[in-house]
Design a protein around this motif. Structure first.
Motif, mmCIF file in Angstrom:
data_model
loop_
_atom_site.group_PDB
_atom_site.id
_atom_site.type_symbol
_atom_site.label_atom_id
_atom_site.label_comp_id
_atom_site.label_asym_id
_atom_site.label_seq_id
_atom_site.Cartn_x
_atom_site.Cartn_y
_atom_site.Cartn_z
ATOM 1 N N THR A 164 0.837 -1.201 0.000
ATOM 2 C CA THR A 164 0.000 0.000 0.000
ATOM 3 C C THR A 164 0.871 1.250 0.000
ATOM 4 O O THR A 164 0.623 2.194 -0.756
ATOM 5 N N LEU A 217 1.016 3.945 -2.928
ATOM 6 C CA LEU A 217 0.682 5.329 -2.577
ATOM 7 C C LEU A 217 1.708 6.292 -3.171
ATOM 8 O O LEU A 217 1.359 7.273 -3.835
ATOM 9 N N THR A 257 1.981 8.868 -7.302
ATOM 10 C CA THR A 257 2.213 10.307 -7.315
ATOM 11 C C THR A 257 3.329 10.734 -8.268
ATOM 12 O O THR A 257 3.436 11.907 -8.611
ATOM 13 N N LEU A 283 -7.826 2.418 -5.111
ATOM 14 C CA LEU A 283 -7.213 3.558 -4.430
ATOM 15 C C LEU A 283 -7.003 4.733 -5.382
ATOM 16 O O LEU A 283 -6.743 4.554 -6.570
ATOM 17 N N VAL A 329 -5.153 8.956 -4.953
ATOM 18 C CA VAL A 329 -4.180 9.632 -4.088
ATOM 19 C C VAL A 329 -4.209 11.136 -4.284
ATOM 20 O O VAL A 329 -4.401 11.634 -5.392
ATOM 21 N N THR A 336 -1.743 14.561 -3.135
ATOM 22 C CA THR A 336 -0.450 15.009 -2.617
ATOM 23 C C THR A 336 -0.533 16.492 -2.296
ATOM 24 O O THR A 336 -1.091 17.269 -3.071
ATOM 25 N N HIS A 361 1.458 12.550 1.181
ATOM 26 C CA HIS A 361 0.653 11.744 0.274
ATOM 27 C C HIS A 361 -0.455 11.083 1.082
ATOM 28 O O HIS A 361 -0.202 10.536 2.160
ATOM 29 N N THR A 362 -1.672 11.112 0.551
ATOM 30 C CA THR A 362 -2.813 10.490 1.218
ATOM 31 C C THR A 362 -3.535 9.604 0.221
ATOM 32 O O THR A 362 -3.878 10.057 -0.876
ATOM 33 N N ALA A 363 -3.758 8.337 0.612
ATOM 34 C CA ALA A 363 -4.495 7.392 -0.237
ATOM 35 C C ALA A 363 -5.905 7.214 0.309
ATOM 36 O O ALA A 363 -6.101 7.116 1.530
ATOM 37 N N ALA A 384 -4.225 5.395 3.939
ATOM 38 C CA ALA A 384 -2.777 5.517 4.154
ATOM 39 C C ALA A 384 -2.356 6.975 4.021
ATOM 40 O O ALA A 384 -2.888 7.712 3.192
ATOM 41 N N CYS A 442 1.448 9.366 4.283
ATOM 42 C CA CYS A 442 2.911 9.330 4.392
ATOM 43 C C CYS A 442 3.472 10.702 4.068
ATOM 44 O O CYS A 442 3.022 11.369 3.138
#
Length: 150
Positions: free
Chosen positions: A63, A67, A71, A101, A103, A105, A126-128, A137, A139
């Motif tokens: 994942t 993710l 991007t 999913l 994403v 950013t 970054h968001t999933a 998720a 990060c």
């Protein structure tokens, strides 16, 4: 290049990435096997049926890789010197085979490199989201980015 150079990023800038990806059971089994992660929660449907999730979870490192990978085309393709690190990685909700999913950013910060005059450091968040727009998720990633040539 599809990626942006250091100067083309601004703090607060957001990207809604067009790529989406439906995860498959094979993605999960292959990734878990290639990385030697034999956790039965990822590989054994019978085992997983006895857990609170009732079915296998997608490997969280897959994942995370997906993710970030989703991007690249909009942000760093061909313009990254190197990734410097990932922090604050969280998985607030589980991911299952069959989930799709997408994403987003956001540029959190940027600064000139102290050691490389032709590069700068950009921090991304970054968001999933799954198909129901539930966050699965998050990060933060720091990347050393090339400055524009010339």
């Amino acid at each position: 290049m599809a990626g942006l150079y250091y100067e083309q990023f601004s703090t607060g800038q957001a990207f809604q990435h067009a790529w989406t990806r439906t995860l498959t059971e094979m993605d999960n089994v292959l990734f878990s096997s290639l990385t030697m992660n034999v956790q039965p929660l990822h590989l054994d449907a019978h085992f997983a049926a006895g857990t609170e999730f009732k079915r296998p979870l997608v490997n969280s490192l897959f994942t995370l890789g997906l993710l970030i990978g989703m991007t690249v085309n909009d942000t760093t393709l061909g313009t990254t010197v190197a990734n410097l690190g990932m922090t604050d990685v969280t998985f607030p909700k589980p991911v299952f085979a069959g989930d799709t999913l997408h994403v987003r950013t956001t540029v959190i910060s940027k600064r000139e490199s102290k050691s490389r005059p032709n590069a700068g450091i950009v921090e991304f968040e970054h968001t999933a989201f799954n198909q129901d727009n539930v966050v699965v998720a998050i990060c933060k990633r720091s990347a050393l980015m090339h400055k524009q040539p010339g």
